[in-house]
Design an enzyme around this catalytic site. Structure first.
Site, PDB file in Angstrom:
ATOM      1  CD  GLU A 198       9.761  89.066 148.217  1.00  0.00           C
ATOM      2  OE1 GLU A 198      11.593  88.860 148.812  1.00  0.00           O
ATOM      3  OE2 GLU A 198       9.801  90.290 148.328  1.00  0.00           O
TER       4      GLU A 198
ATOM      5  NE  ARG B 120       8.814  96.987 143.589  1.00  0.00           N
ATOM      6  CZ  ARG B 120       8.647  95.634 143.917  1.00  0.00           C
ATOM      7  NH1 ARG B 120       8.810  94.835 145.436  1.00  0.00           N
ATOM      8  NH2 ARG B 120       7.447  95.246 143.870  1.00  0.00           N
TER       9      ARG B 120
END
Ligand SMILES: Nc1ncnc2c1ncn2[C@@H]1O[C@H](COP(=O)(O)OP(=O)(O)O)[C@@H](O)[C@H]1O
Ligand SMILES: Nc1nc2c(ncn2[C@H]2C[C@H](O)[C@@H](COP(=O)(O)O)O2)c(=O)[nH]1
Length: 219
Positions: free
Chosen positions: A67, A132
């Site tokens: 990532e 989130r």
């Protein structure tokens, strides 16, 4: 077989990187250079680690996926912080100097064979950021995400970002539509996975001639 590497932003120490993220968002002029040094070192360490044994033992060519990368560190985040005036010109010159030096020293060990760009609008990213719910990210404004979005588009779509490494300019980019909500939609998930697998097979084939025993990609 493809496997995701550890989440780079929390790679060194969950506690210290979380604090540093908070410090950077709270006082970006003071902490952005420090943050980019920490994040880039952490990303470098991750790229240099060999993949887990089970990946190497699997059939076919293993693919290690990260990532973000040492390249998004420079061409997305650090560059953006410099343009916002949160990294000054001396810090930017120092960052670029050690970044180029280290990338050149590590050579093929730190090169990517592919980039997967999960493309979504800043508005959607803002909404997901809220979902989130990380405390450090509560003060992030849409304008900041718009700037990061432009940096991704310039680098990966328009190819207008000046990159300093020959191999990077040639890395194939797969653009996936991440705007679409797919958390509960298995059909869309499977469609995206198929595209990703086709891409992996393609990049692996490109690099069959190289002496690397695994392929590295950034998502
Ligand atoms: N394409 C999507 N469809 C639906 N929900 C998504 C999608 N992408 C991300 N989300 C949601 O938005 C939140 C933030 O996404 P992301 O930043 O990718 O999560 P992470 O913290 O795991 O990196 C997650 O909680 C996830 O549930
Ligand atoms: N200034 C920087 N911020 C960064 C960098 N890498 C990540 N981030 C931010 C973005 C998020 O708020 C948080 C976690 O990122 P995710 O990877 O979980 O999306 O950290 C960076 O290099 N510089």
């Amino acid at each position: 077989m493809a496997e995701c590497g550890p989440n780079d932003s929390v790679n060194c120490s969950q506690q210290s990187s979380s604090n540093l993220l908070q410090m950077m968002y709270h006082d970006p002029k003071r902490w952005s250079y420090t943050f980019q040094t920490f994040s880039c070192m952490s990303r470098m360490r991750t790229h240099l680690q060999p993949p887990p044994a089970r990946l190497l033992q699997s059939t076919g060519t293993p693919v290690q996926v990260y990532e973000r990368s040492v390249y998004s560190d420079r061409y997305i985040f650090a560059l953006n912080m410099f343009e916002l005036g949160c990294i000054n010109s001396t810090e930017w010159a120092v960052y670029q100097d050690w970044h180029s030096f280290l990338i050149e020293q590590f050579g093929h060990r730190i090169q990517l064979e592919g980039i997967i760009y999960l493309q979504a609008s800043p508005q959607t990213c803002m909404e997901r950021l809220g979902r989130r719910g990380r405390v450090e990210e509560q003060g992030i404004e849409l304008d900041y995400l718009e700037k990061l979005h432009t940096k991704h588009e310039d680098w990966l779509v328009n190819k207008s970002t000046k990159v300093h490494f020959e191999h990077l300019a040639k890395v194939p980019v797969l653009i996936l539509d991440a705007e679409v909500e797919f958390e509960k939609d298995t059909k869309i998930q499977n469609n995206l996975l198929t595209k990703r697998m086709d891409y992996f097979v393609w990049t692996v084939n490109i690099h069959k001639g190289s002496d690397e025993c695994w392929t590295k990609a950034q998502i």
